[in-house]
Design an enzyme around this catalytic site. Structure first.
Site, PDB file in Angstrom:
ATOM      1  N   LYS A  64      56.931  45.929  41.988  1.00 45.98           N
ATOM      2  CA  LYS A  64      56.652  45.787  40.556  1.00 45.98           C
ATOM      3  C   LYS A  64      56.430  47.159  39.937  1.00 45.98           C
ATOM      4  CE  LYS A  64      53.531  43.216  37.440  1.00 45.98           C
ATOM      5  NZ  LYS A  64      52.366  42.291  37.389  1.00 45.98           N
ATOM      6  N   SER A 121      53.215  37.916  34.786  1.00 43.39           N
ATOM      7  CA  SER A 121      53.896  39.136  34.408  1.00 43.39           C
ATOM      8  C   SER A 121      54.825  39.683  35.506  1.00 43.39           C
ATOM      9  CB  SER A 121      52.886  40.228  34.053  1.00 43.39           C
ATOM     10  OG  SER A 121      52.128  40.598  35.188  1.00 43.39           O
ATOM     11  N   SER A 123      49.539  36.309  37.403  1.00 46.85           N
ATOM     12  CA  SER A 123      50.810  37.044  37.318  1.00 46.85           C
ATOM     13  C   SER A 123      51.605  37.138  38.606  1.00 46.85           C
ATOM     14  CB  SER A 123      50.572  38.465  36.795  1.00 46.85           C
ATOM     15  OG  SER A 123      50.340  38.432  35.418  1.00 46.85           O
TER      16      SER A 123
END
Lengths: 486, 95
Positions: free
Chosen positions: A76, A151, A175
């Site tokens: 990420k 997210s 997330s």
């Protein structure tokens, strides 16, 4: 050769260890898949050349005595990576190249893995659909025009579409678990303090945790084992002995007590979710666990509490983006104050501004007691709910999300309906306990739904074991038709 | 509670974010809705509850007062939007 990318992380590691595969072969196949998967927009920055160099070097002199030998991993884009652009999905950090490495990624590289690229995410991890990223929407590999969740949307999409063998995300209110649920993958949020937060772009520091996102539970155990470790650079890091999660993985869950909280049955929840929850209970019973009805009475207050605590911490954390030391700077403004104001206005997207304003407001003079202090008190009650329950049960089974993945744009203009996505995941962050989401089945639109297991603090092994035994019985298979390659 | 335009403008000043006029309206609407949602918390009595400031059992560690790094001026300045050899450069503060 692209069958290689279908393999689980555990299988790839084992094939490298038995010298049946070279790191370069694996790396090339994943790069090939990433190039074919550009439509998904899962990557913000690729590190393909770096990965190929690392793979070739590994093959020349392979060190097999580690957890992730010769494995390329995309992560990420919230983890700072030395010398590789780290954007947090924001214009503010569009050109930010860290000169240090986050502890968690460093731990992965120490175990033999190397960086394949940086994965798209909601701006500063604020979002549940990956639609707030400055670098555009990520598309769910299971259906065009559908969100992958957020997210950690790029991370979930990349694992689902075989663009990386496994990945890591961060979870402040869901997330990791919500996008894992939306893409039929496995995601684990560890106990607060288990993974170091050092070098992760901060959102809400009392809630943020990094965790693995993988194709299956074995991979999840392996990745977690590689990520964790005490870090003196994070003052909230827990100093404990490392556990061998993958070695100790077991399907024996006989005699474990699993709680079913009545408050997680919410209005308007699709019937398929109820059915999958019941199926989960049935499987657990068959495996010898005991099902116990429990109550977490303050569940309905978790989201309102979260939407005070998280924005308050975010407004403080994001005060650092002032256009002076790093990041974007506006060219407009006659003086220093105007430069700050224009930088932050042009550099942040709408959702980030919304949350900074909420946070600034609840912390402002005259409102602190009414909002922030109140939320901290309710947070205590929410934590107490879990403490009480865990006197009687070993883990808690709930749905991961109140719906399956939705259409791009469907909830974009209604912040509250977007926030409601996290109704089952947020209480876990407020209480600091670990939780894992595993795929459980499909809804009527053929989109995956997940089940969440919540555990006692530092009981990651118990959670992994329960998930491992359920996974076997659920036998969920992703149906990838690779529409994006056409 | 309604978060009117004046409150939005005041808060955006505190947060150092300049806002266009048309954004003020939509933010006022969004934040009013969000605060109505948040105010559900007023239903619970919390007079006797201690606020939770940390979920960790241990208190935050203090480290020894020792230098662990340094001499990294170039690295620190490396991502600056505007700098000279030794300093960050900002718009003029004192006339």
């Amino acid at each position: 050769m692209s069958e290689l990318t279908n393999k689980s992380l555990t299988e790839l590691v084992s094939l490298i260890k038995t010298k049946e595969l070279k790191s370069e072969d694996i790396t090339k196949d994943f790069i090939d898949n990433c190039n074919k998967g550009e439509k998904l927009n899962a990557f913000v920055t690729n590190a393909f050349d770096h990965a190929l160099d690392k793979a070739k070097n590994f093959d020349k002199n392979p060190n097999l005595d580690c957890l992730l030998p010769g494995i390329p991993l995309a992560v990420k884009d919230l983890f700072c990576t030395e010398g590789v652009r780290t954007t947090a999905g924001s214009k503010m950090l569009e050109n930010f190249i860290p000169n240090y490495e986050s502890t968690v990624t460093n731990n992965l590289w120490s175990e033999g893995a190397f960086l394949l690229g940086k994965l798209n995410c909601d701006e500063f991890a604020m979002g549940s659909s990956n639609e707030t990223s400055y670098f555009g929407n990520v598309i769910n590999p299971l259906k065009d025009n559908v969100v992958p969740g957020g997210s950690s949307g790029g991370s979930a999409a990349a694992v689902c579409a075989n663009l990386t063998p496994a990945t890591i995300g961060t979870d402040t209110g869901g997330s990791i678990r919500q996008p894992a649920s939306f893409t039929g993958t496995v995601g684990l949020k560890p106990t607060y303090g288990l993974c170091s937060r050092w070098g992760i772009v901060a959102f809400a520091s009392s809630l943020d945790q990094a965790g693995p996102m993988t194709k299956n539970v074995s991979d999840c155990a392996l990745m977690l084992e590689a990520m964790v470790g005490f870090d003196p650079k994070d003052s909230t890091s827990i100093n404990k002995k490392k556990e061998n999660y993958s070695k100790n993985l077991s399907k024996d869950i006989k005699g474990l007590k699993i709680g079913i909280p009545k408050e997680y049955r919410v209005d308007g929840m699709p019937s398929q979710i109820e059915e999958l929850w019941d199926k989960g209970k049935k499987i657990l019973k068959e495996e010898g666990a005991e099902i116990i009805d429990i109550s977490l009475p303050h569940t309905e207050y978790a989201l309102p509490t979260y939407y005070i605590v998280a924005p308050a911490e975010a407004s403080s954390n994001l005060a650092r983006y002032d256009g002076v030391k790093y990041g974007f700077r506006s060219s407009k403004g006659a003086n220093l104050i105007e430069m700050y104001e224009n930088t932050r206005s042009e550099g942040f997207g709408d959702e980030v501004k919304r949350r900074i304003l909420i946070g600034t407001y609840v912390l402002s003079s005259g409102y602190y007691d009414a909002y922030y202090l109140k939320a901290q008190k309710v947070r205590q009650l929410i934590k107490r709910d879990f403490d009480q329950s865990f006197k009687n049960v070993d883990a808690i089974l709930t749905p991961s999300t109140p719906s399956s993945a939705f259409q791009i744009g469907e909830k974009k203009d209604d912040p509250i309906s977007m926030y409601l996505n996290d109704v089952f995941t947020v209480p876990v962050n407020l209480a600091g306990v670990p939780a894992i989401s595993i795929p459980a089945g499909l809804d009527k639109n053929k989109l995956p739904l997940g089940l969440q297991l919540i555990g006692k603090p530092l009981a990651e092994q118990t959670l992994l074991n329960i998930a491992y035994s359920m996974e076997d019985k659920i036998n969920f298979k992703l149906d990838l038709n690779k529409w994006w390659e056409n | 509670m309604s978060i009117d335009k004046d409150k939005i403008i005041h808060t955006s000043k505190l947060a150092r974010i300049s806002l266009e006029e048309k954004k003020v309206d939509s933010l006022s609407k969004d934040l009013s809705n969000i605060f109505n949602f948040i105010e559900k918390l007023n239903k619970i009595k919390t007079d006797d509850v201690k606020p939770l400031t940390s979920i960790l059992d241990h208190s935050l560690r203090a480290r020894d007062d020792q230098v662990t790094d340094g001499s990294i001026r170039e690295k620190v300045l490396g991502n600056a939007p505007n700098k000279n050899e030794e300093f960050f450069i900002v718009p003029k503060v004192i006339e």
